[in-house]
Design an enzyme around this catalytic site. Structure first.
Site, PDB file in Angstrom:
ATOM      1  N   GLU A   1       0.839  -1.189   0.000  1.00 56.58           N
ATOM      2  CA  GLU A   1       0.000   0.000   0.000  1.00 56.58           C
ATOM      3  C   GLU A   1       0.882   1.250   0.000  1.00 56.58           C
ATOM      4  O   GLU A   1       1.838   1.298   0.762  1.00 56.58           O
ATOM      5  CB  GLU A   1      -0.919   0.049   1.221  1.00 56.58           C
ATOM      6  CG  GLU A   1      -1.983   1.116   1.067  1.00 56.58           C
ATOM      7  CD  GLU A   1      -2.920   1.232   2.287  1.00 56.58           C
ATOM      8  OE1 GLU A   1      -2.497   0.877   3.394  1.00 56.58           O
ATOM      9  OE2 GLU A   1      -4.046   1.680   2.095  1.00 56.58           O
TER      10      GLU A   1
ATOM     11  N   GLU B   1      -5.650  -2.226  12.867  1.00 60.80           N
ATOM     12  CA  GLU B   1      -5.439  -3.126  11.728  1.00 60.80           C
ATOM     13  C   GLU B   1      -6.547  -4.177  11.625  1.00 60.80           C
ATOM     14  O   GLU B   1      -6.945  -4.570  10.531  1.00 60.80           O
ATOM     15  CB  GLU B   1      -4.066  -3.814  11.823  1.00 60.80           C
ATOM     16  CG  GLU B   1      -2.879  -2.864  11.928  1.00 60.80           C
ATOM     17  CD  GLU B   1      -2.840  -1.803  10.836  1.00 60.80           C
ATOM     18  OE1 GLU B   1      -3.313  -2.071   9.719  1.00 60.80           O
ATOM     19  OE2 GLU B   1      -2.358  -0.691  11.108  1.00 60.80           O
TER      20      GLU B   1
HETATM   21 ZN   LIG Z   1      -4.847   2.035   8.635  1.00 62.54          ZN
END
Ligand SMILES: [Zn+2]
Length: 1038
Positions: A298, A468
């Protein structure tokens, strides 16, 4: 993802339309446009700035034709020849793609009608030039070059070598959609490289002659293509490196509805930065260097590990195989299904195909030596992996993850969809953590805690895990369509991290942290360089820059505000469940969320959620609500709270503000709070005349600042002086934050600020004390960096006088309450930083005991930073600390030692630290942003760090992508304490020289704006500050 810690970015509608349109319409055909351009070299009257002739590169084509980058203003109605060129281009492109929204439609602006003679000349000229152009059009571009035309060959062509790249947009065309990826990767640690084999199954959505996907730094050695049931045949790959795209062109249309397969073999180096498929190493407890490879995809780095459609909306299934040496192990998103021995002595681990479709940025694999601790939670195998020697540091994470998984399963009413959930501590990792589906990666400091660790360390670990894990639903199951709505992932995960922990682990007192975080989000959003929560994103740097406090913290704050203003405690949850269920496995944008929440709300009780929240997500900034009262009438007026460093005009932004308020007759319990919706410029509410004071924004759950006017502030100041416990601690902290903010805006004098703080010697709660200390320390640092020594001394006295008693009351022994730990670390760090004698002595004593016992005597976790920082002021102890740092294995302690080392004022040590952080052998490069931000606290350190950044900028952006939060943090820490014109000139001159290496960054604009604001604040306050400080004895100021 969880990181640590002026362009006008008002939302423009065009890009959104472009994205949506591109879902349905065929894209512009750059190939034909390119042919047009090949005619230009012999076309005499074209503006040379418009088209570059040599080389005939894809860069030329993309720049010249693909984008709408020719400003209409540049077009000149008088230039017949030029008009001709343009109209020829438009005509031919219009023939090719009638409905293209991208093709440049250059409607000629109104010109005065030409005379008959001009018309004849023009027509004649037009005929001649058109004939020439037609001839040239059918000649290949190479006809006129010295070399002539090359013979066709079948080799892979590189777009930059002269082939035409058939796409010119940052986002990929929507005509092809990937269905599944079969990936085989073989990392080779001897050569720090890997080979890959990718089989990509795709479906054709619209007729097209090309497939365009992403690839970065991959050397593609073979490519074959198979359409439907046909045979596979080798194809040429074109590459356009600036956009990290590759393409295959076809002579015939691929037809909508057909399926096809692209198979690619490639080699690449393991990345040396922190993204893509990167290599990492650490030294084990017996001093051996261990290597491993891990991934961080990411936002834009899956393309560095395998060729792919690397955008969040191209969801597909993945099947991963990893070839490794027998001494290593491999992990991926899914459970391993089998391991086979290969002829070359390697082992192949094959992982199950993903059950669910996922975005490329969530794919992950790791190869190295890790040991798990596991537990079964609701039929899901939860494991925490660490390097073998840290296995006994994993219990807390395993327990916390298990509790949170059960909480989310229940809260979202959707069961976590994979069979396993791994949490892995990676020794060298830049971000805080990354939510890869089923294989979450962490920094060791955000996952591993030893048995002796303090509640504050546990709070960090629990927060990151909660964040998360929330992503497994928000982000992984339902994903934003494009990075412009990153907040849907990050704002939500941030909000859920606080919300879940308040329920699951209330002893962690997470509320204090959440409140402080909301204050910081407002500080940043008050700048002109801020951006709307949902904002336009068109370049790689802009994607990187979305990972900032607006997406995370403001996103979370507006969700809290919404939840707090909805009737009942289940409305919000119901809306979330509906949203997750409706869009499970799909992509969404901001409106989808608001619509889901609107559908479940109780009618007539609340403003329309969608209407209200759009005002918070589609414009930057937040409102200042001004209160004016006459008897029982209270008028509230809203305006944009914008800190202006110049005389820019005021924005006309308006918000629908759910204003809550309490008064002196009932101010503490939630039942006291009343709601008034302010959706126009001003509104009036009634209160009994007997009410002495009003406090708006109950417990600061709203994202706005309040100015009570002189009278209102006076009444609140008196109330706090009489009995400060008449307001909740959140409300007290909110008043402190608001009055400092108003001082920055020039609405209140600094004297008014200090007079509100007069009650502080009585204050005992964490949030107001921390907020006051933080704000005062900021002022102290500004004065310090201007070398205003007289004022610095006075300011120091002021702080010590107001907080001295509380500082003295703090203990240096083990403390179990998180809140008390937070309070005491803030107080003692300030005391020792200001050189308060008792604090210094205690810290030195603690360090000596620690060294004498060879590290076996524990320093409480919350006091380690202050103890190591004091120790680091002595050159000898600094050396001792550095040695201890090198041998320490306990990560949290190690980080505090590093902060201690970086707080030195000794010039050679500062220089050594900065360069060691860049080299990365003794101090890991992942810690460099932390080193820089700590070093910058001292006067000399700030100047050295700023020089260091200027000298090493190129190396820094090699390690940390331009725009990444690491770069944002580095720029901010080095510049945010400057307040003079000469510093502004220096910073401006350096940052503007960066050009494409960073000068366009929002953080650069933020840095310049902050210096100007500091400068203005100083100009406004310095004279009275001098006067005030001289005329009053601070010790009497209580
Ligand atoms: Zn995050």
């Amino acid at each position: 993802m969880d990181p640590f810690d002026s362009n006008n970015s008002e939302r423009a509608s065009l890009p959104r339309n472009m994205i949506e349109n591109s879902m349905f319409e065929e894209e512009p055909d750059i190939v034909d446009l390119a042919k047009d351009s090949t005619a230009y070299p012999t076309f005499p009257t074209l503006d040379p700035d418009e088209v570059v002739y040599e080389p005939r590169s894809s860069r030329l084509l993309v720049r010249g034709l693909g984008e709408n980058d020719v400003d209409d203003d540049e077009e000149d109605c008088e230039s017949s020849a030029r008009l001709l060129g343009m109209s020829f281009m438009n005509r031919s492109s219009a023939q090719r793609s009638n409905s293209s929204p991208y093709a440049r439609q250059t409607a000629p602006r109104s010109c005065s009608p030409p005379s008959a003679r001009t018309t004849v000349v023009c027509v004649l000229f037009l005929v001649i030039v058109a004939s020439m152009t037609m001839v040239l059009y059918f000649l290949p571009g190479c006809t006129f070059t010295k070399k002539g035309c090359p013979k066709p060959d079948n080799k892979t062509s590189n777009g930059t070598d002269g082939e035409l790249f058939p796409w010119a947009q940052f986002q990929l065309p929507r005509s092809i959609s990937p269905l599944s990826y079969d990936l085989t990767l073989s990392p080779d640690f001897d050569n720090m490289a890997f080979t890959g084999h990718a089989v990509i199954n795709m479906s054709v959505l619209h007729n097209t002659k090309r497939i365009v996907l992403h690839s970065a730094n991959l050397n593609i050695t073979k490519a074959t293509f198979k359409l439907g049931d046909g045979d596979a045949s080798e194809v040429a790959i074109l590459e356009y490196k600036p956009r990290q795209q590759i393409a295959v062109k076809f002579s015939e249309d691929l037809k909508a509805g057909q399926n096809c397969v692209l198979t690619l073999d490639y080699t690449a180096d393991l990345s040396h930065a922190y993204n893509g498929f990167y290599n990492s190493s650490y030294t084990d407890e017996v001093g051996h260097k261990r290597v491993l490879a891990a991934t961080q995809f990411e936002p834009l780095y899956a393309r560095m590990a395998f060729p792919c459609f690397d955008e969040p909306s191209f969801k597909a299934t993945f099947k991963v195989k990893i070839n490794r040496k027998p001494e290593y192990m491999a992990l991926s998103n899914m459970p391993k299904v089998k391991t086979t021995s290969l002829a070359n002595g390697l082992m192949q681990d094959e992982f199950a195909k993903t059950k669910v479709k996922m975005s490329t940025y969530l794919v992950a694999f790791i190869v190295g030596n890790f040991t798990p601790t596991s537990k079964n939670v609701s039929d899901i195998l939860v494991s925490v992996y660490s390097v073998p020697e840290k296995k006994n540091h994993t219990d807390y994470a395993l327990d916390t993850a298990s509790k949170l998984l059960e909480f989310y399963n229940d809260f979202f009413d959707i069961k976590y969809p994979l069979q396993k959930l791994d949490l892995v501590g990676i020794p060298d990792f830049l971000a805080g953590a990354m939510e890869n589906w089923g294989l979450i990666t962490f920094r060791e400091t955000t996952l591993l805690v030893g048995t002796k660790s303090s509640p504050l360390e546990k709070q960090v670990v629990a927060s990151v895990i909660a964040h998360e894990l929330a992503h497994q639903w928000f982000g992984n199951l339902v994903t934003m369509s494009w990075w412009s709505d990153l907040w849907l992932n990050e704002g939500f995960a941030t909000y859920m991290q606080y919300m879940s922990l308040q329920t699951v682990l209330p002893q962690l007192d997470i509320g204090n942290l959440f409140l402080a975080m909301r204050f910081r989000a407002m500080d940043k959003d008050a700048l002109n360089s801020s951006h709307a929560v949902s904002t336009e994103v068109n370049t790689a740097e802009q994607v990187e820059e979305m990972f900032d406090s607006v997406s995370y913290e403001k996103g979370a704050s507006i969700l809290l505000m919404l939840n707090a203003s909805l009737p009942g405690d289940q409305q919000f949850r119901k809306g979330i469940i509906q949203y997750l269920k409706q869009f499970s496995g799909l992509n969404t944008d901001t409106d989808d969320l608001w619509n889901s929440l609107t559908e479940v709300e109780v009618p007539n009780q609340h403003p329309n959620v969608s209407e209200m929240m759009r005002s918070w997500t589609y414009q930057k900034g937040f409102p200042l609500v001004t209160v004016s009262r006459k008897g029982d009438q209270v008028t509230l007026t809203q305006e944009h709270f914008l800190l202006k460093s110049d005389n820019t005009s005021h924005s006309s932004s308006m918000w629908t503000v759910p204003v809550t308020y309490v008064n002196d007759s009932c101010s503490l319990s939630p039942e006291c709070a009343q709601l008034f919706t302010l959706s126009t410029k001003s509104g009036t509410l009634k209160v009994p005349e007997s009410v002495k004071w009003l406090k708006l924004n109950y417990r600061n759950t709203g994202f706005y600042i309040v100015d009570y006017g002189d009278e209102g502030w006076g009444a609140l100041r008196d109330a706090l002086s009489n009995n400060f416990e008449v307001l909740t601690q959140e409300d007290r902290a909110s008043l402190i934050h608001n009055i400092f903010s108003l001082s920055k805006l020039g609405r209140v004098s600094f004297r008014q600020v200090l007079s509100l703080l007069n009650y502080m010697p009585n204050e005992t709660e964490t949030t107001p004390v921390r907020e006051a200390l933080l704000q005062l320390n900021n002022v102290y640092h500004l004065l310090h960096k201007r070398y205003e020594q007289g004022l610095v001394t006075r300011m120091k006295l002021y702080i010590l006088n107001h907080f001295g008693a509380l500082m003295e009351n703090q203990t240096w022994t083990k403390e179990e309450s998180v809140s008390k730990q937070e309070l005491r670390s803030a107080l003692l760090e300030t005391a020792c930083y200001l050189g308060e004698e008792k604090c210094m002595q205690q810290a030195k004593k603690q360090f000596k005991k620690y060294v004498d016992s060879n590290g076996t005597t524990q320093i409480p976790g919350d006091l380690q930073r202050v103890v190591f920082s004091v120790a680091a002021q002595s050159v000898d102890d600094w050396g001792t600390l550095l040695t201890m740092y090198q041998y320490a294995t306990y990560d949290s302690e190690k980080e505090k030692m590093l902060q201690g080392l970086a707080s030195t004022q000794d010039t050679p040590s500062i220089i050594w630290l900065l360069s060691a952080g860049l080299k990365g052998n003794i101090i890991p490069t992942q810690e460099l942003p932390l080193v820089i931000s700590t070093v910058c606290r001292s006067f000399a350190g700030n100047l050295f760090a700023w020089d260091f950044i200027q000298e090493n900028w190129n190396q820094l952006i090699e390690k940390f992508p331009v725009g990444s939060f690491a770069i944002q943090r580095i720029i901010k820490s080095a510049t945010s304490q400057f307040s003079t014109q000469s510093h502004l000139n220096q910073v401006q001159s350096f940052l503007s020289s960066l050009k494409e290496r960073g000068s366009q960054l929002r953080s650069v604009q933020e840095a310049l704006e902050t210096i100007r604001l500091n400068q203005r604040w100083m100009e406004r306050n310095l004279p009275s500050f001098h006067k005030w400080l001289r005329s009053r004895d601070f010790s009497q100021d209580r």
